[in-house]
Scaffold this motif. Sequence first.
Motif, PDB file in Angstrom:
ATOM      1  N   GLN A  26       0.839  -1.199   0.000  1.00  0.00           N
ATOM      2  CA  GLN A  26       0.000   0.000   0.000  1.00  0.00           C
ATOM      3  C   GLN A  26       0.874   1.248   0.000  1.00  0.00           C
ATOM      4  OE1 GLN A  26      -3.689   0.101   0.285  1.00  0.00           O
ATOM      5  NE2 GLN A  26      -3.164   2.090  -0.556  1.00  0.00           N
ATOM      6  N   ALA A  27       1.898   1.246   0.825  1.00  0.00           N
ATOM      7  CA  ALA A  27       2.804   2.396   0.896  1.00  0.00           C
ATOM      8  C   ALA A  27       3.538   2.595  -0.430  1.00  0.00           C
ATOM      9  CB  ALA A  27       3.797   2.211   2.041  1.00  0.00           C
ATOM     10  N   ARG A  28       3.952   1.507  -1.040  1.00  0.00           N
ATOM     11  CA  ARG A  28       4.645   1.605  -2.327  1.00  0.00           C
ATOM     12  C   ARG A  28       3.691   2.071  -3.421  1.00  0.00           C
ATOM     13  NH1 ARG A  28       8.026  -3.851  -2.829  1.00  0.00           N
ATOM     14  NH2 ARG A  28       8.758  -2.869  -4.749  1.00  0.00           N
ATOM     15  N   ALA A  29       2.458   1.645  -3.364  1.00  0.00           N
ATOM     16  CA  ALA A  29       1.467   2.045  -4.371  1.00  0.00           C
ATOM     17  C   ALA A  29       1.205   3.541  -4.297  1.00  0.00           C
ATOM     18  CB  ALA A  29       0.163   1.270  -4.182  1.00  0.00           C
ATOM     19  N   GLU A  30       1.250   4.082  -3.093  1.00  0.00           N
ATOM     20  CA  GLU A  30       1.003   5.514  -2.914  1.00  0.00           C
ATOM     21  C   GLU A  30       2.069   6.364  -3.606  1.00  0.00           C
ATOM     22  OE1 GLU A  30      -1.761   6.898  -1.673  1.00  0.00           O
ATOM     23  OE2 GLU A  30      -2.484   4.839  -1.463  1.00  0.00           O
ATOM     24  N   LYS A  31       3.231   5.782  -3.837  1.00  0.00           N
ATOM     25  CA  LYS A  31       4.321   6.518  -4.479  1.00  0.00           C
ATOM     26  C   LYS A  31       4.238   6.464  -6.011  1.00  0.00           C
ATOM     27  CE  LYS A  31       7.394   5.754  -0.595  1.00  0.00           C
ATOM     28  NZ  LYS A  31       8.599   5.104  -0.102  1.00  0.00           N
ATOM     29  N   THR A  32       3.338   5.657  -6.535  1.00  0.00           N
ATOM     30  CA  THR A  32       3.172   5.567  -7.982  1.00  0.00           C
ATOM     31  C   THR A  32       2.077   6.533  -8.410  1.00  0.00           C
ATOM     32  OG1 THR A  32       1.549   3.783  -7.845  1.00  0.00           O
ATOM     33  CG2 THR A  32       3.862   3.134  -8.001  1.00  0.00           C
ATOM     34  N   GLY A  33       1.823   6.586  -9.686  1.00  0.00           N
ATOM     35  CA  GLY A  33       0.796   7.509 -10.153  1.00  0.00           C
ATOM     36  C   GLY A  33      -0.064   6.914 -11.243  1.00  0.00           C
ATOM     37  N   GLY A  34      -1.139   7.608 -11.538  1.00  0.00           N
ATOM     38  CA  GLY A  34      -2.010   7.290 -12.659  1.00  0.00           C
ATOM     39  C   GLY A  34      -2.686   5.946 -12.589  1.00  0.00           C
ATOM     40  N   ASP A  35      -2.773   5.324 -13.775  1.00  0.00           N
ATOM     41  CA  ASP A  35      -3.470   4.049 -13.905  1.00  0.00           C
ATOM     42  C   ASP A  35      -2.788   2.940 -13.114  1.00  0.00           C
ATOM     43  OD1 ASP A  35      -5.340   5.226 -15.555  1.00  0.00           O
ATOM     44  OD2 ASP A  35      -4.340   4.606 -17.412  1.00  0.00           O
ATOM     45  N   VAL A  36      -1.464   3.006 -13.027  1.00  0.00           N
ATOM     46  CA  VAL A  36      -0.728   1.990 -12.272  1.00  0.00           C
ATOM     47  C   VAL A  36      -1.163   2.012 -10.813  1.00  0.00           C
ATOM     48  CG1 VAL A  36       1.567   1.287 -11.471  1.00  0.00           C
ATOM     49  CG2 VAL A  36       1.257   2.065 -13.823  1.00  0.00           C
ATOM     50  N   LYS A  37      -1.271   3.200 -10.263  1.00  0.00           N
ATOM     51  CA  LYS A  37      -1.690   3.337  -8.862  1.00  0.00           C
ATOM     52  C   LYS A  37      -3.098   2.786  -8.669  1.00  0.00           C
ATOM     53  CE  LYS A  37      -2.166   6.722  -5.168  1.00  0.00           C
ATOM     54  NZ  LYS A  37      -1.945   8.119  -4.784  1.00  0.00           N
ATOM     55  N   ASP A  38      -3.997   3.105  -9.604  1.00  0.00           N
ATOM     56  CA  ASP A  38      -5.374   2.608  -9.502  1.00  0.00           C
ATOM     57  C   ASP A  38      -5.415   1.089  -9.541  1.00  0.00           C
ATOM     58  OD1 ASP A  38      -6.275   5.221  -9.361  1.00  0.00           O
ATOM     59  OD2 ASP A  38      -6.806   5.323 -11.489  1.00  0.00           O
ATOM     60  N   ASP A  39      -4.638   0.498 -10.462  1.00  0.00           N
ATOM     61  CA  ASP A  39      -4.598  -0.962 -10.583  1.00  0.00           C
ATOM     62  C   ASP A  39      -4.048  -1.594  -9.306  1.00  0.00           C
ATOM     63  OD1 ASP A  39      -4.714  -3.540 -11.984  1.00  0.00           O
ATOM     64  OD2 ASP A  39      -2.516  -3.404 -11.993  1.00  0.00           O
ATOM     65  N   LEU A  40      -2.973  -1.035  -8.804  1.00  0.00           N
ATOM     66  CA  LEU A  40      -2.364  -1.574  -7.584  1.00  0.00           C
ATOM     67  C   LEU A  40      -3.299  -1.444  -6.391  1.00  0.00           C
ATOM     68  CD1 LEU A  40       1.278  -0.251  -8.013  1.00  0.00           C
ATOM     69  CD2 LEU A  40       0.451  -2.580  -8.399  1.00  0.00           C
ATOM     70  N   ASN A  41      -3.970  -0.307  -6.293  1.00  0.00           N
ATOM     71  CA  ASN A  41      -4.907  -0.127  -5.181  1.00  0.00           C
ATOM     72  C   ASN A  41      -6.065  -1.113  -5.257  1.00  0.00           C
ATOM     73  OD1 ASN A  41      -3.646   1.845  -3.594  1.00  0.00           O
ATOM     74  ND2 ASN A  41      -4.357   3.477  -4.936  1.00  0.00           N
ATOM     75  N   GLN A  42      -6.520  -1.437  -6.463  1.00  0.00           N
ATOM     76  CA  GLN A  42      -7.575  -2.448  -6.604  1.00  0.00           C
ATOM     77  C   GLN A  42      -7.076  -3.801  -6.124  1.00  0.00           C
ATOM     78  OE1 GLN A  42      -8.752  -2.036 -10.790  1.00  0.00           O
ATOM     79  NE2 GLN A  42     -10.785  -1.483 -10.054  1.00  0.00           N
ATOM     80  N   ARG A  43      -5.863  -4.156  -6.516  1.00  0.00           N
ATOM     81  CA  ARG A  43      -5.285  -5.439  -6.080  1.00  0.00           C
ATOM     82  C   ARG A  43      -5.149  -5.472  -4.553  1.00  0.00           C
ATOM     83  NH1 ARG A  43      -2.694  -8.557 -10.046  1.00  0.00           N
ATOM     84  NH2 ARG A  43      -2.667  -7.542 -12.079  1.00  0.00           N
ATOM     85  N   ILE A  44      -4.678  -4.368  -3.996  1.00  0.00           N
ATOM     86  CA  ILE A  44      -4.481  -4.293  -2.549  1.00  0.00           C
ATOM     87  C   ILE A  44      -5.817  -4.384  -1.821  1.00  0.00           C
ATOM     88  CG2 ILE A  44      -3.749  -2.746  -0.695  1.00  0.00           C
ATOM     89  CD1 ILE A  44      -1.469  -1.853  -2.700  1.00  0.00           C
ATOM     90  N   ASP A  45      -6.842  -3.722  -2.343  1.00  0.00           N
ATOM     91  CA  ASP A  45      -8.171  -3.823  -1.732  1.00  0.00           C
ATOM     92  C   ASP A  45      -8.662  -5.270  -1.753  1.00  0.00           C
ATOM     93  OD1 ASP A  45      -8.188  -1.112  -1.210  1.00  0.00           O
ATOM     94  OD2 ASP A  45      -9.489  -0.606  -2.919  1.00  0.00           O
ATOM     95  N   GLY A  46      -8.399  -5.968  -2.850  1.00  0.00           N
ATOM     96  CA  GLY A  46      -8.770  -7.380  -2.936  1.00  0.00           C
ATOM     97  C   GLY A  46      -8.024  -8.218  -1.918  1.00  0.00           C
ATOM     98  N   LEU A  47      -6.732  -7.937  -1.753  1.00  0.00           N
ATOM     99  CA  LEU A  47      -5.934  -8.654  -0.762  1.00  0.00           C
ATOM    100  C   LEU A  47      -6.429  -8.398   0.652  1.00  0.00           C
ATOM    101  CD1 LEU A  47      -2.297  -8.148  -2.092  1.00  0.00           C
ATOM    102  CD2 LEU A  47      -3.642 -10.261  -2.121  1.00  0.00           C
ATOM    103  N   LYS A  48      -6.801  -7.164   0.925  1.00  0.00           N
ATOM    104  CA  LYS A  48      -7.318  -6.835   2.257  1.00  0.00           C
ATOM    105  C   LYS A  48      -8.619  -7.587   2.535  1.00  0.00           C
ATOM    106  CE  LYS A  48      -5.218  -2.284   2.787  1.00  0.00           C
ATOM    107  NZ  LYS A  48      -5.471  -0.837   2.878  1.00  0.00           N
TER     108      LYS A  48
END
Length: 95
Positions: A26-48
């Motif tokens: 989650q912390a690493r995803a916050e450092k990214t931007g744009g579509d990559v960040k959105d994709d990573l946040n979706q994956r992280i939400d699924g993991l949570k």
Amino acid sequence: MEDRTEYQGKMETQLQEWGAKIDELQARAEKTGGDVKDDLNQRIDGLKAKRDDMQKRLSDLKSASDGAWSSLKSGFQNAWDEFSSSVEEAKSKFD
């Protein structure tokens, strides 16, 4: 063969470690931007969500009678393996 208490303790420890990995992702995803960040946040939400499900399953497993424990353990282990794969897959996306 490990006993019930040992198995449950091991699963609790691993769940805590994966929770820390999810927080790190989650912390690493916050450092990214744009579509990559959105994709990573979706994956992280699924993991949570999967982590929360595993915590509930572990709680159910811990409170199960000795007779029900064996059958619950089998289902728990299958869900556990799936969760483990999901965490590792998400982690590999960051490497």
